[in-house]
Design an enzyme around this catalytic site. Structure first.
Site, short mmCIF file in Angstrom:
data_model
loop_
_atom_site.label_atom_id
_atom_site.label_comp_id
_atom_site.label_asym_id
_atom_site.label_seq_id
_atom_site.Cartn_x
_atom_site.Cartn_y
_atom_site.Cartn_z
N LYS A 37 0.84 -1.19 0.00
CA LYS A 37 0.00 0.00 0.00
C LYS A 37 0.88 1.24 0.00
CE LYS A 37 -3.97 1.85 2.62
NZ LYS A 37 -4.88 1.57 3.76
N SER A 91 -9.66 1.60 2.88
CA SER A 91 -8.83 2.46 2.06
C SER A 91 -7.79 1.68 1.28
CB SER A 91 -8.12 3.48 2.97
OG SER A 91 -7.26 2.81 3.88
N SER A 103 -10.20 -0.98 6.86
CA SER A 103 -9.57 -0.74 5.56
C SER A 103 -8.82 -1.93 4.98
CB SER A 103 -8.62 0.46 5.65
OG SER A 103 -9.34 1.64 5.87
#
Length: 475
Positions: free
Chosen positions: A93, A166, A190
């Protein structure tokens, strides 16, 4: 839509390679039936072909990835094998620091930020021989909304379906075979939202189980870093590498880290608890999925009992206020000085954090502690709590347009997830069903603090009798 073929053919094309689980491709690399360079080149071609539509990557790193793959092949040829991740392409990420690529964290403010060091999780992946293939797209600052000037990842099952937040890029890329596993983060859901929406497996570890050093903060005391993969077995491999104490992160636990993947057999039958009284707000697809999961567990002999959890909805509201304060602190260097460079959803949340009174914050802290105490008492009677991985089953993009601005929508989504960021308990998210339109649904197994090993074993057992994790999206 196809099922992954567990029988590996003698020669694999790009499509066949992309459908393999992490542990399957790792075994082919270890036995030199495939080279890391072949796998990495194949994955890069797939990214080049599919990611213009899926938009899962913020940065792709072809040169450094291929160099790492060739080095892995040379090491393996010499008999120097680092373990299961050696030579396997992994995505991270884009809030994890990387010395060889920018770390923008879904913002425009940090788009040119080049860290001087790797995040601890990235350093541990590299030490294990993993090939870091790129940085995965995410919402702005790991909150609920995308920066208006940046692309939004697309669900590979259905472009009209929400991909989660996210860690959306992680979920999309892992599901679509654009990496063989990824590292995400979870502050209120997330990791679990994208894994549920994209039909993959994810672990939100116990808070402090995995170092946050070199990971851009959203809210420090709620942020968890963990793996997203196709199976519980794969997730166990990644978690074993990234977990453990870190002198650079004083909040990181010194609790010993087992080899989560070494023995996936359950040592005893787990007791599972469900609080049905707190599932009434879920939609029909979600409640039907939960009922099917309970039937599956009953069929394999796991006792499922009714439990009484502390109220979840009030804790979601408290979490939202406290997270806003922590985010305001995390962004103090750039907000409000550069407020005009933030997207509207992130701006509104930081402003709310600035407005919260200290006395109210302390009152909410006391409620957080009481919630955690009450939850620990529930775990005297059960080993695992059952919850959906999201409060809304595979919603459309249109349904989620108000996320972060509509308090009721946000609270419904986060009710089964955010309270366990408040308490810090670990959870594994598993594919557990589909909607009528064929999009995935996910279930959570939530455990005691630092009981990830039980969750991995339970998740693996569940996946042996269901097989939802072997479904692949039609890309």
């Amino acid at each position: 839509m196809t099922d992954a073929d567990s029988a590996v053919p003698p020669r694999l094309d790009e499509d066949a390679i992309s459908k393999l689980e992490l542990t399957e491709v790792a075994d082919l690399i270890r036995t030199r039936q495939l080279t890391s360079a072949e796998v990495t080149e194949s994955t890069l071609r797939r990214i080049e072909r599919l990611d213009p539509q899926l938009k899962s990557y913020a940065f792709v790193m072809p040169e450094t990835a291929l160099a790492a793959a060739r080095a892995a092949d040379a090491d393996i040829a010499r008999g120097h094998y680092e373990g299961v991740l050696h030579g396997v392409p992994i995505g991270v990420k884009d809030l994890c620091y990387t010395v060889d690529a920018p770390t923008a964290a879904g913002t425009t403010i940090f788009r040119d930020f080049r860290p001087a060091y790797d995040a601890t999780v990235v350093a541990r992946l590299r030490a294990a021989g993993a090939v870091i293939i790129g940085k995965l797209a995410m919402t702005e600052g790991a909150y609920l909304g995308y920066h208006p000037s940046l692309p939004t990842p697309v669900n590979p099952w259905d472009p009209t379906a929400w991909a989660g937040v996210s860690s959306s890029g992680c979920g999309v890329a892992t599901a679509a075979g654009l990496c063989f596993g990824s590292i995400g983060s979870d502050t209120g859901g997330s990791i679990r939202f994208p894994t549920s929406m994209c039909g993959v497996t994810g672990i939100k570890p116990t808070w402090g189980r995995v170092s946050r050093h070199g990971v851009v903060e959203l809210a420090a005391s709620y942020d968890h870093v963990g793996p997203i993969t196709r199976s519980a077995h794969d997730a166990a491999v990644l978690l074993s590498v990234i977990a453990g104490s870190d002198i650079h992160d004083p909040s990181c636990s010194a609790e010993p880290v087992p080899d989560y993947a070494a023995d996936l057999a359950l040592t005893r039958i787990p007791r599972v608890g469900v609080d049905w009284s707190q599932t009434t707000s879920f939609d029909e697809d979600t409640t039907a999925m939960l009922a099917d999961v309970v039937k599956t567990l009953d069929d394999i002999g796991w006792p499922v009992i009714d439990v009484k959890l502390p109220a979840l909805a009030p804790m979601v509201a408290a979490f939202g206020k406290m997270r806003a304060v922590e985010t305001a602190i995390a962004h103090a260097d750039t907000y409000p000085a550069r407020a005009d460079e933030y997207g509207p959803i992130m701006r509104a949340m930081i402003d709310a954090g600035h407005r919260l009174a200290a006395v109210e914050y302390q009152t909410l802290t006391e409620r957080r502690l009481e919630f955690t105490r009450s939850l620990r008492r529930v775990f005297h009677d059960v080993d695992i709590l059952l919850m959906p991985s999201a409060g809304i089953a595979s919603p459309t993009l249109e349904t989620m347009r108000g996320l972060g601005q509509d308090p009721e929508l946000t609270a419904r989504l986060a009710m089964p997830t955010a309270p366990f960021n408040v308490s810090g308990n670990p959870a594994i998210c598993l594919p557990a069903g589909t909607t009528a339109r064929g999009t995935p649904l996910g279930v959570q197994f939530i455990g005691r603090e630092f009981d990830e090993h039980l969750l991995v074993r339970a998740g693996h057992a569940f996946q042996q009798v269901t097989g939802y994790h072997r479904r692949r999206p039609p890309v």
